[in-house]
Design a protein around this motif. Structure first.
Motif, PDB file in Angstrom:
ATOM      1  N   GLU A 105       1.423   5.055  -0.556  1.00 28.66           N
ATOM      2  CA  GLU A 105       0.573   3.966  -1.062  1.00 28.66           C
ATOM      3  C   GLU A 105      -0.702   4.549  -1.684  1.00 28.66           C
ATOM      4  OE1 GLU A 105       0.285  -0.086   1.055  1.00 28.66           O
ATOM      5  OE2 GLU A 105      -1.669   0.858   1.352  1.00 28.66           O
ATOM      6  N   ARG A 168       9.257  -4.176   9.502  1.00 28.08           N
ATOM      7  CA  ARG A 168       8.268  -3.865   8.455  1.00 28.08           C
ATOM      8  C   ARG A 168       8.956  -2.901   7.499  1.00 28.08           C
ATOM      9  NH1 ARG A 168       3.363  -0.567  10.241  1.00 28.08           N
ATOM     10  NH2 ARG A 168       2.756   0.017   8.121  1.00 28.08           N
ATOM     11  N   SER A 226       5.281 -11.524   6.495  1.00 26.11           N
ATOM     12  CA  SER A 226       3.956 -11.168   5.974  1.00 26.11           C
ATOM     13  C   SER A 226       4.137 -10.180   4.824  1.00 26.11           C
ATOM     14  CB  SER A 226       3.084 -10.535   7.058  1.00 26.11           C
ATOM     15  OG  SER A 226       3.564  -9.263   7.378  1.00 26.11           O
ATOM     16  N   THR A 227       3.087 -10.047   4.022  1.00 25.39           N
ATOM     17  CA  THR A 227       3.186  -9.167   2.846  1.00 25.39           C
ATOM     18  C   THR A 227       1.943  -8.272   2.745  1.00 25.39           C
ATOM     19  OG1 THR A 227       2.181 -10.923   1.523  1.00 25.39           O
ATOM     20  CG2 THR A 227       4.576 -10.733   1.418  1.00 25.39           C
ATOM     21  N   ARG A 228       2.134  -7.177   2.010  1.00 24.39           N
ATOM     22  CA  ARG A 228       1.009  -6.264   1.747  1.00 24.39           C
ATOM     23  C   ARG A 228       1.062  -5.921   0.258  1.00 24.39           C
ATOM     24  NH1 ARG A 228      -1.941  -2.173   4.900  1.00 24.39           N
ATOM     25  NH2 ARG A 228      -2.204  -0.317   3.631  1.00 24.39           N
ATOM     26  N   LEU A 235      -6.839  -4.308  -1.360  1.00 28.26           N
ATOM     27  CA  LEU A 235      -5.607  -4.639  -0.640  1.00 28.26           C
ATOM     28  C   LEU A 235      -5.592  -6.104  -0.224  1.00 28.26           C
ATOM     29  CD1 LEU A 235      -3.210  -2.970   0.425  1.00 28.26           C
ATOM     30  CD2 LEU A 235      -4.473  -2.725   2.570  1.00 28.26           C
ATOM     31  N   GLU A 237      -3.514  -8.248   2.378  1.00 30.18           N
ATOM     32  CA  GLU A 237      -2.488  -8.147   3.428  1.00 30.18           C
ATOM     33  C   GLU A 237      -2.583  -9.344   4.352  1.00 30.18           C
ATOM     34  OE1 GLU A 237      -2.752  -4.696   5.988  1.00 30.18           O
ATOM     35  OE2 GLU A 237      -0.608  -4.868   6.457  1.00 30.18           O
ATOM     36  N   ASP A 251       0.528 -15.411   1.622  1.00 32.96           N
ATOM     37  CA  ASP A 251       1.845 -14.961   1.154  1.00 32.96           C
ATOM     38  C   ASP A 251       2.333 -15.776  -0.041  1.00 32.96           C
ATOM     39  OD1 ASP A 251       2.064 -13.012   3.111  1.00 32.96           O
ATOM     40  OD2 ASP A 251       2.892 -14.431   4.560  1.00 32.96           O
ATOM     41  N   THR A 254       1.414 -14.120  -3.153  1.00 35.87           N
ATOM     42  CA  THR A 254       2.115 -12.851  -3.396  1.00 35.87           C
ATOM     43  C   THR A 254       3.576 -13.096  -3.789  1.00 35.87           C
ATOM     44  OG1 THR A 254       0.681 -11.854  -1.750  1.00 35.87           O
ATOM     45  CG2 THR A 254       2.671 -10.644  -2.308  1.00 35.87           C
ATOM     46  N   GLU A 266       4.697  -3.391   0.917  1.00 35.38           N
ATOM     47  CA  GLU A 266       5.437  -3.590   2.177  1.00 35.38           C
ATOM     48  C   GLU A 266       5.558  -5.070   2.460  1.00 35.38           C
ATOM     49  OE1 GLU A 266       3.374  -2.172   5.605  1.00 35.38           O
ATOM     50  OE2 GLU A 266       3.212  -0.158   4.788  1.00 35.38           O
TER      51      GLU A 266
END
Ligand SMILES: Cc1cc2nc3c(=O)[nH]c(=O)nc-3n(C[C@H](O)[C@H](O)[C@H](O)COP(=O)(O)OP(=O)(O)OC[C@H]3O[C@@H](n4cnc5c(N)ncnc54)[C@H](O)[C@@H]3O)c2cc1C
Length: 542
Positions: A105, A168, A226-228, A235, A237, A251, A254, A266
């Motif tokens: 990342e 994850r 969940s999202t990143r 970031l 997240e 989310d 995203t 991720e």
């Protein structure tokens, strides 16, 4: 690494047999009444010229940037009809300057920081299976260059929480690699788009893809915990929680963002136990209205079959699932916990009430979904993209579009679209076209019809003919009250006549404001979904 075709679907060594190619020729000659079928050769990389890049890559990024010719070719387009058409015509006039392959990342952030500083457009690239111009690198003249940012090396399952049944996972993992890892824990995501083999978790989330389940869990959204996401401004997240009610979900911004806000690196995904109980059956209907009625009643019954796909008679014929006289409903139930034969029996009762005909299913036969009509349809579904590329080399446009509509309008909507598109294609191409329909996903309040057509053109005109047809399909879906896409995403190709008219104006302003906040210089996937502010964006369909 096994090489992928830069001009078509699948691996470079996966081609149709000579016999299959011959059959295509005779099918085309018969359908379009031609004496001879012209075929473009498979393009040779040596015959393609690429413009040199003028970008100077900084030292810290050199190891992860590639200007290899084949990589640049592979990352110029996705896998739509015009992508394949331009590829076999050897038109690669706007390739990425470089393809970036970050391993971490941190490296990905370094690439984005450099692009932001130098005004370089960034095109996030998962498996590159976009069919709506989502990964195209032709962005207009407002940028000093274009980077295709390939997530291929961010491909790990970081951790599995067996108790909560979630994992994850890094965004760049391909479908088969993900399932192979989860299988060791007897778990599965069970998200199988037709492009499963060559598409990634990040791509699925970015496009809100539609998968295996025909009811209940239709889009990837339903599995996202969940999202990143890395944006040019930092970031974003979200917390890993089962059902937080704390305001609008981050989310939701995203999921479906198609790379215009940042790069999903991720996600935590809800998993399932692998199914062991299966019950399936195919039902034939002579009357399409009755078939739709049965589908509606099953969708509203709370039974939630995993597979519930209705093929109209021509679609069944084309896919070897039927002889063209009846419409076919493929029904399948599955569970890791309990027998589903009672659920199948109830669904079949609903079909009987609507004059559906079927052979009594054998409850001991667990592989029924792989045989008969269901099996034929399944095999044809997997082979279809390989056939499509061979049609493209002959100038024949074989393409699809999909939409959704509520039940009360369903029947007339489907019939009118088939008629109107068929007429539009005849007018544009000068030859008749058969438009077929399958219902890929159904809901208690409506359904998602997926249309397939073939249109005649010559290899020299196929792109212009396709463009006219695309504008017509976008326009017809929207003017009849449907959506421009149910699961293929918006990209660049669904905007003119389509998404730009469907989306509320105020929402466009909200989305533009969100983009300006996270991507103030407008470098992220310009021209997809919305145009960034203060940039001159190119859309080849407009
Ligand atoms: C033969 C064929 C069959 C298909 N069948 C289906 C189907 O059954 N169901 C379905 O839903 N779709 C289907 N598609 C369309 C396509 O496979 C999906 O849109 C898929 O979700 C794209 O995933 P990908 O990893 O290939 O993404 P890509 O094609 O690489 O990218 C798609 C979009 O997402 C963005 N993106 C990709 N990764 C990221 C990331 N990590 N972060 C931010 N943005 C990202 C890209 O910039 C682009 O805008 C099919 C396509 C083909 C060619």
């Amino acid at each position: 690494m096994r090489k992928r075709k830069f001009w078509g679907w699948g691996y470079a060594d996966e081609l149709l047999s000579a016999e299959e190619e011959k059959n295509i020729d005779s099918r085309i000659a018969k359908t379009f009444k031609l004496d001879e079928v012209e075929t473009l050769p498979i393009p040779d990389i040596k015959d393609i010229e690429l413009p040199e890049s003028s970008l100077l890559v900084p030292k810290n990024l050199r190891d992860i940037m590639s200007d290899d010719k084949e990589e640049r070719l592979n990352h110029t387009y996705g896998k739509s009809f015009p992508d394949a058409a331009r590829s076999v015509l050897k038109d690669f006039s706007s390739p990425p300057d470089f393809v970036a392959f970050p391993n971490t990342e941190e490296e990905l952030i370094n690439v984005m920081d450099w692009c932001d500083e130098k005004n370089i457009a960034v095109i996030p690239y998962g498996g590159g299976s976009s069919v709506c111009g989502g990964v195209e690198t032709q962005v207009g003249d407002s940028y000093s260059g274009v980077i295709s940012l390939d997530l291929r090396n961010l491909n790990q399952v970081i951790e599995i929480d067996r108790e909560s049944r979630s994992a994850r996972i890094q965004a760049g993992i391909l479908g088969p690699d993900l399932e192979a890892i989860l299988k060791k824990e007897n778990l599965t995501l069970r998200h199988y788009p037709q492009s499963f083999e060559f598409s990634t978790l990040g791509g699925w989330i970015a496009t809100r893809s539609g998968g295996h389940f025909a009811t209940l869990y239709t889009h990837i959204d339903d599995f996202v915990e969940s999202t990143r996401m890395v944006t040019p401004s930092g970031l974003l997240e979200s917390r890993r929680l089962p059902g937080s009610g704390a305001g609008p979900s981050p989310d939701r911004l995203t999921i479906g963002s198609e790379g215009i806000l940042g790069v999903i690196t991720e996600a935590s995904m809800r998993l399932q136990d692998r199914p062991t109980f299966r019950s399936s059956c195919s039902v034939e209907f002579t009357n399409y209205k009755n078939a739709l009625n049965a589908l509606r009643r099953i969708s509203q019954s709370g039974l939630f079959p995993a597979n519930c796909r209705l093929l109209d008679s021509n679609e069944a014929l084309m896919n070897g699932a039927g002889d063209g006289s009846n419409h076919i409903l493929i029904l399948g139930f599955e569970s890791a916990d309990h027998d589903k034969s009672a659920a199948l029996k109830r669904a079949l009762d609903i079909c009987s009430d609507n004059d559906g005909l079927y052979e009594e299913p054998d409850s001991n036969k667990q592989d029924a979904h792989r045989t008969g009509s269901s099996g034929n349809w399944r095999n044809s579904f997997i082979k279809a993209p390989y056939f499509r590329e061979s049609f493209t080399r002959r100038g024949i446009i074989q393409d699809t579009f999909e939409t959704s509509i509520t039940w009360e309008r369903a029947h007339s909507f489907i019939e009118e679209i088939k008629t109107d598109i068929s007429k539009a294609i005849e007018k544009i191409s000068g030859k008749p076209s058969l438009v077929t329909c399958r219902i890929t996903h159904s809901y208690p309040d409506g359904l998602a019809p997926y249309f397939t057509f073939a249109a005649f053109a010559k290899t020299s005109t196929m792109i212009d003919v396709w463009r006219e047809i695309k504008l017509a399909t976008n326009e017809i879906c929207i003017s009849k009250g449907g959506t421009v896409t149910h699961h293929h995403a918006v990209g660049r190709d669904h905007r003119p006549n389509g998404y730009d008219n469907q989306r509320p104006e105020l929402f466009k302003e909200i989305l533009t404001a969100a983009k300006s906040r996270v991507d103030p210089n407008g470098i992220m996937n310009p021209g997809v979904l919305i145009d960034p502010e203060n940039k001159n964006i190119y859309n080849w369909l407009k």
